[in-house]
Design an enzyme around this catalytic site. Sequence first.
Site, PDB file in Angstrom:
ATOM      1  N   GLY A  72     -22.952 -12.034  -4.325  1.00 41.11           N
ATOM      2  CA  GLY A  72     -21.997 -12.364  -3.104  1.00 41.11           C
ATOM      3  C   GLY A  72     -22.624 -13.485  -2.597  1.00 41.11           C
ATOM      4  O   GLY A  72     -22.455 -14.158  -1.998  1.00 41.11           O
ATOM      5  N   CYS A 105       3.156 -22.245 -23.549  1.00 32.39           N
ATOM      6  CA  CYS A 105       2.070 -23.472 -24.240  1.00 32.39           C
ATOM      7  C   CYS A 105       3.043 -23.922 -25.284  1.00 32.39           C
ATOM      8  O   CYS A 105       3.688 -23.531 -26.033  1.00 32.39           O
ATOM      9  CB  CYS A 105       0.911 -22.534 -24.198  1.00 32.39           C
ATOM     10  SG  CYS A 105      -0.134 -23.855 -25.476  1.00 32.39           S
ATOM     11  N   CYS A 108       1.462 -23.232 -28.683  1.00 27.07           N
ATOM     12  CA  CYS A 108       0.363 -22.236 -29.080  1.00 27.07           C
ATOM     13  C   CYS A 108       1.535 -20.849 -28.694  1.00 27.07           C
ATOM     14  O   CYS A 108       1.148 -19.315 -29.109  1.00 27.07           O
ATOM     15  CB  CYS A 108      -0.772 -21.327 -28.966  1.00 27.07           C
ATOM     16  SG  CYS A 108      -0.773 -20.803 -27.360  1.00 27.07           S
ATOM     17  N   CYS A 157      -1.740 -24.865 -23.198  1.00 31.75           N
ATOM     18  CA  CYS A 157      -3.216 -24.015 -22.677  1.00 31.75           C
ATOM     19  C   CYS A 157      -4.200 -25.327 -22.454  1.00 31.75           C
ATOM     20  O   CYS A 157      -4.660 -25.780 -23.306  1.00 31.75           O
ATOM     21  CB  CYS A 157      -3.669 -22.875 -23.934  1.00 31.75           C
ATOM     22  SG  CYS A 157      -2.934 -21.746 -24.116  1.00 31.75           S
ATOM     23  N   CYS A 205      -6.505 -21.869 -26.785  1.00 31.14           N
ATOM     24  CA  CYS A 205      -5.058 -22.084 -27.539  1.00 31.14           C
ATOM     25  C   CYS A 205      -4.776 -22.347 -29.847  1.00 31.14           C
ATOM     26  O   CYS A 205      -4.024 -22.223 -30.347  1.00 31.14           O
ATOM     27  CB  CYS A 205      -4.719 -23.576 -27.030  1.00 31.14           C
ATOM     28  SG  CYS A 205      -3.266 -24.059 -27.706  1.00 31.14           S
TER      29      CYS A 205
END
Lengths: 364, 261, 283
Positions: free
Chosen positions: C29, C238, C241, C263, C269
Amino acid sequence: MYVAVKGGERAIENAHRMLAEERRGDRQVPELSLAQIDQQLGLAVDRVMTEGSLHDRELAALAVKQSRGDLIEAIFLLRAYRTTLPRLGVSLPVDTGRMVLLRRISATFKDLPGGQILGPTFDYTHRLLDFDLAEPAESQPEPPPPAMRSGPPAESLPRVVELLDREGLIETESPGDDRGPVGDLTRDALTFPAGRDVRLQNLARGDEGFLLAMGYATQRGYGRNHPFAGEIRMGEVAVELVPEELGFAIEIATITVTECQMVNQFRGSGATAPQFTRGYGLTFGGSERKAMAMALVDRALRGRELGEEPVSPPQDEEFVLSHSDNVEASGFVQHLKLPHYVDFQAELVLVRDLRAGHRASDRR
Amino acid sequence: MSRVEERPLLGVRGLGKRYGAQTGCLDVGFDLWPGEVLGVVGESGSGKTTVLNCLSGRVAADAGRVEYAARDGRIVDVLGLDESARRRLLRSEWGIVHQNPRDGLRMGVTAGANVGERLMALGARHYGQIRGLALDWLAQVEIDLDRIDDLPETFSGGMLQRLQIARTLVTGPRLVLMDEPTGGLDVSVQARLLDLLRGLVAELDLSAVIVTHDLAVARLLAHRLIVMRGGEAVESGLTDQVLDDPQHPYTQLLVSSVLHP
Amino acid sequence: MNQYNFAYLDEHTKRMIRRAILKAVAVPGYQVPFGSREMPLSYGWGTGGVQVTASVIGPDDVLKVIDQGADDTTNAVSIRKFFERTAAVRPTTRTDEATLIQTRHRIPETPLQAGQILVLQVPIPEPLRWLEPREAETRKMHALEEYGVMYVRLYEDITRHGKVAQTYEYPVLVNGRYLMRPSPIPKFDNPKLDGNPALLLFGAGREKRIYAVPPHTRVRSLDFDDHPFEVEHWDRPCALCGARGVFLDEIIVDDKGGRLFVCSDTDFCARRQADGGAGGDRP
């Protein structure tokens, strides 16, 4: 039935082809040669070399041609090319005191040893479009050669600043740790507070427009430092290198540079006698406006070491040095053109949600 | 004082600061005991603010030694702290109340956020509780509770100062440095603020160093006084003694020139 | 392109960048300054990500490049082409096949595996930047863990809106120590940072910083105990899909405001559709 959009790759290829066509323009018109750009658009080439941090007139001319005259795009091209070049060595500092002068003026004295040499300047032209230039010069007769200059050889003219220095009137440039390594902005990230070496590098590479605005601001009261143009020189200097195998300096090139030394607000007190202070600017070729702006901003940024309270943007080191690079600025500003629809979708979800909350509480 | 301690909370010896040829302060020394309020009085230019600035680290002292008895029992060499340690000290065990409350507040965030910030900086993570504590403190400093979500821009001078005090005291600092806490306020507003400060100091058992040019403020808040002139301490002692029976000619001049109603 | 070194950067520069990456991995970080080079792409368009990728890529790597979750957006295409030219690596659109994935603004829906590297493009690395413009000051704040001001920002959001208003680049605490800006991924993707078995590298070219989240590192999105961090959700699957619990793009399909949600992750997808996933609403 919705089908996800495809063909991004082909779109890019077509865009590149179209760009190439636009670049060439009307094929009845003769194509630009690099020599033409170098010779007849010399100041564009100078700027691209200065802000591209690479002295190579031919490459800079190529960059200008490839970028269709968009100089920031050309600077970008040159910088990207520079990244790929190996570093063979570090030259000696260029000695502008031994410059073969094309131009040398000073605003601080009416006359000085060697005189005021105007050189090829726009300064005293009347800005009237010259329609004679619209026709190619081949149809015009050769102009007579300019009158020969008399006086001492141009290389030996002393600097105005040195004249002041002999009287102790101007601060001596602090040698500092002269033997210490000079920082390199193209190798290491900039950190704050920044040393003067790195500051000057940043300004030398910095966008002329930005520095011009910052310098202008100091003249209008945003960190005023009472500048006088001590000396502006433009001419040829030798670039020298000491190869390890030889142990002595050899000259590897001569280049044209423009140098500006500003004489600024004196400082001193009861304890120390007052002296003028300095600002410095240096560019490749004849980029005089840039050299002057650079000197103004250099002096403004030296406020910290000269005990001046930073009260305005040109004196704010982080502000000036973080935003002077036009390649960085151009990239980030223009990156807004990239798709941001995912983040925008996230915002839409939130805003719709908050608005639903509002409607719910309105109903109550 | 409500506790008997073996050593002072703050021990200052030979504190000195020069500004070029000018003396900021010279050879200033005092002890501050827990629960005690010390007033540093003098006219402008006397060096009293320099003393405070040396203690807080806002300027670097040229000479002297300052020892602080920390909450964990260690003795801290305050002047020898690096910037990180100094900032940590100022955030946790000390507090500063600036003369201009805008210097000690975030003007762009709400009153509640201003009071809650030090709590959040020290790890408070419950919005409701932080807000609750902020409300408590607004009540303590007599700011209307429904101002909690207002920006300080909308507050009067007296309210700003009270907000700054709340923001500083919310984490229970042991030592508070105050620079002219009532400066720039109307007389009636000053009176109210002084009352508040006096109550808080007693209730929270605070130790404080208060810099002021106003002897009335000193009399009301301080247990002991140091009188400064030309950068040096010319007299010190219990407040009432110094003000009612000044020994040094300068102190006598100072006391006698105060307008009495 | 044979006059350029493999993956464009010279070996000296790659070594410099790898050293920065190692430092970053050692201090999760923490933003490591590095000598970012001028690249053939504009700053702001992925130069940091490209430099990180160029420094870790090898001839046997399989590279996936996505932008907004899709392999076919123009900038993803441009970057993938750059590496095909300069590194001649095998490209792929399949998340599960890639060894190295460079991404802008999304983390793939397909869970990553140990041994994979995800390189995220970062415009502004400093999480405190909007609260404190000065670099010299924010450096100190990180050194002293002075993060109170970020919580003040969250407090203000809750006060004004009833909830935190940060929807992307949502600040996180890494390994319990450093406050980090996870690049402009939607907060929906933040949970994927926590304990991920892959190595997550973050490159900011213009700002010249590299940071990292090593595998299996704790990454917590900032919140209050009584206002816990929450992600976006959609009320429908979605349209292509049928997937739920994934990030959906909103597509406007006609000028009467008809819209479709599909998606954002095109690879995810496409494979669901190939596997016979049923679509949801159809236009």
